[in-house]
Design a protein around this motif. Sequence first.
Motif, PDB file in Angstrom:
ATOM      1  N   PHE A   1       0.848  -1.187   0.000  1.00 57.60           N
ATOM      2  CA  PHE A   1       0.000   0.000   0.000  1.00 57.60           C
ATOM      3  C   PHE A   1       0.885   1.239   0.000  1.00 57.60           C
ATOM      4  O   PHE A   1       1.915   1.270   0.675  1.00 57.60           O
ATOM      5  N   PHE A   2       0.462   2.249  -0.738  1.00 56.68           N
ATOM      6  CA  PHE A   2       1.181   3.523  -0.802  1.00 56.68           C
ATOM      7  C   PHE A   2       0.187   4.607  -0.433  1.00 56.68           C
ATOM      8  O   PHE A   2      -0.814   4.821  -1.134  1.00 56.68           O
ATOM      9  N   SER A   3       0.416   5.273   0.692  1.00 55.44           N
ATOM     10  CA  SER A   3      -0.543   6.236   1.231  1.00 55.44           C
ATOM     11  C   SER A   3       0.055   7.623   1.340  1.00 55.44           C
ATOM     12  O   SER A   3       1.234   7.780   1.656  1.00 55.44           O
ATOM     13  N   GLU A   4      -0.780   8.606   1.112  1.00 56.26           N
ATOM     14  CA  GLU A   4      -0.419   9.992   1.385  1.00 56.26           C
ATOM     15  C   GLU A   4      -1.046  10.455   2.697  1.00 56.26           C
ATOM     16  O   GLU A   4      -0.495  11.280   3.405  1.00 56.26           O
ATOM     17  N   ARG A   5      -2.194   9.874   3.051  1.00 58.63           N
ATOM     18  CA  ARG A   5      -2.927  10.228   4.262  1.00 58.63           C
ATOM     19  C   ARG A   5      -3.375   8.967   4.978  1.00 58.63           C
ATOM     20  O   ARG A   5      -3.692   7.962   4.306  1.00 58.63           O
ATOM     21  N   PRO A   6      -3.386   8.933   6.300  1.00 56.57           N
ATOM     22  CA  PRO A   6      -2.987   9.986   7.247  1.00 56.57           C
ATOM     23  C   PRO A   6      -1.475  10.121   7.394  1.00 56.57           C
ATOM     24  O   PRO A   6      -1.007  11.083   7.978  1.00 56.57           O
ATOM     25  N   THR A   7      -0.706   9.146   6.865  1.00 57.98           N
ATOM     26  CA  THR A   7       0.748   9.210   6.933  1.00 57.98           C
ATOM     27  C   THR A   7       1.311   8.917   5.556  1.00 57.98           C
ATOM     28  O   THR A   7       0.826   8.015   4.853  1.00 57.98           O
ATOM     29  N   PHE A   8       2.334   9.668   5.161  1.00 54.40           N
ATOM     30  CA  PHE A   8       2.959   9.476   3.855  1.00 54.40           C
ATOM     31  C   PHE A   8       3.953   8.328   3.957  1.00 54.40           C
ATOM     32  O   PHE A   8       5.014   8.464   4.578  1.00 54.40           O
ATOM     33  N   GLY A   9       3.595   7.183   3.387  1.00 54.94           N
ATOM     34  CA  GLY A   9       4.504   6.057   3.499  1.00 54.94           C
ATOM     35  C   GLY A   9       4.019   4.818   2.780  1.00 54.94           C
ATOM     36  O   GLY A   9       2.958   4.802   2.134  1.00 54.94           O
ATOM     37  N   LEU A  10       4.823   3.771   2.895  1.00 59.45           N
ATOM     38  CA  LEU A  10       4.516   2.465   2.347  1.00 59.45           C
ATOM     39  C   LEU A  10       4.096   1.536   3.478  1.00 59.45           C
ATOM     40  O   LEU A  10       4.555   1.673   4.611  1.00 59.45           O
ATOM     41  N   CYS A  11       3.225   0.604   3.168  1.00 61.15           N
ATOM     42  CA  CYS A  11       2.834  -0.409   4.136  1.00 61.15           C
ATOM     43  C   CYS A  11       2.824  -1.760   3.439  1.00 61.15           C
ATOM     44  O   CYS A  11       2.195  -1.919   2.386  1.00 61.15           O
ATOM     45  N   PHE A  12       3.533  -2.719   4.016  1.00 61.72           N
ATOM     46  CA  PHE A  12       3.513  -4.096   3.532  1.00 61.72           C
ATOM     47  C   PHE A  12       2.725  -4.937   4.539  1.00 61.72           C
ATOM     48  O   PHE A  12       2.970  -4.863   5.742  1.00 61.72           O
ATOM     49  N   ILE A  13       1.796  -5.739   4.054  1.00 62.53           N
ATOM     50  CA  ILE A  13       0.994  -6.591   4.926  1.00 62.53           C
ATOM     51  C   ILE A  13       1.220  -8.047   4.538  1.00 62.53           C
ATOM     52  O   ILE A  13       1.090  -8.419   3.362  1.00 62.53           O
ATOM     53  N   TYR A  14       1.564  -8.847   5.541  1.00 61.22           N
ATOM     54  CA  TYR A  14       1.742 -10.283   5.328  1.00 61.22           C
ATOM     55  C   TYR A  14       0.614 -11.034   6.031  1.00 61.22           C
ATOM     56  O   TYR A  14       0.324 -10.772   7.208  1.00 61.22           O
ATOM     57  N   ASP A  15      -0.025 -11.938   5.331  1.00 64.66           N
ATOM     58  CA  ASP A  15      -1.118 -12.742   5.880  1.00 64.66           C
ATOM     59  C   ASP A  15      -0.516 -14.026   6.451  1.00 64.66           C
ATOM     60  O   ASP A  15      -0.221 -14.968   5.730  1.00 64.66           O
ATOM     61  N   ASP A  16      -0.352 -14.040   7.772  1.00 64.51           N
ATOM     62  CA  ASP A  16       0.242 -15.198   8.454  1.00 64.51           C
ATOM     63  C   ASP A  16      -0.868 -16.206   8.761  1.00 64.51           C
ATOM     64  O   ASP A  16      -1.722 -15.965   9.607  1.00 64.51           O
TER      65      ASP A  16
END
Length: 248
Positions: free
Chosen positions: A184-199
């Motif tokens: 995921f690449f977000s500008e709001r609420p925080t400018f950043g990348l998020c990687f999600i792993y489904d364990d």
Amino acid sequence: MRTAVLLPLVLAVRASAAPDPLALVRSAMPPGFAPASFEAPASLPMPEPVMMRMQLADTQTVALGPLLDRHLSTTDSFSGPAGQTTLGGTLDGGGDGYLAVTPPGGAPRFFKIERGMAGSWSDGVRRYSVSLSVNIFRPRLANYIVVRDSAGSVVWEKRINELFRLTYRAGEPVNLAGRPYRLFFSERPTFGLCFIYDDTSGGGHEYKFYMVPVDQVRGASPTSYRMFGGDTVRLRVTPDLSTLEISR
């Protein structure tokens, strides 16, 4: 932390004519090709051009432009007299969860998912409110996020874990150290990348979130991160924010 990936190489040559393996590899290179430097164990002398090709093949690139806040409008929705309101889950830099609500033709609004959660908005025709329905006998992530219209009718309701399960599906599939993640690449609420792993090792779905501020990986050199299971990956975002490079 720097990580080198070394792979075995077998060069088969005929006994009657045993040319120099390095000469064979270099003869296949296009004119003007300049191999990069490399390191290899003494027991496995590897030709320089082959090692460089392996490093390039182990790098994947992702176009970031189409991903910017995409999950805010592609996760879930409900319809009202003014049109469709979209909803999604997102995180801030500290890992706190938010419900993102985008009214028809409006900008996203963010409501922190917590006990006492409350907020309201208008789509230009009707007002809506959001709250969290908590029960002490339910696990925290099994509590319900509830959206009601001005008449008090429930127009949308999802458990917290269901919201993030739907959000996970809206992410971009990527491969990190041989494991599947959603990006995921977000500008709001925080400018950043998020990687999600489904364990799924426990028999269910336990989502592991890895937040990466863009400023940490935007530049000339990649930055190393530890992910699920201790895997190490190297991330770099191009200065124009157009591309993410992922390598080992």
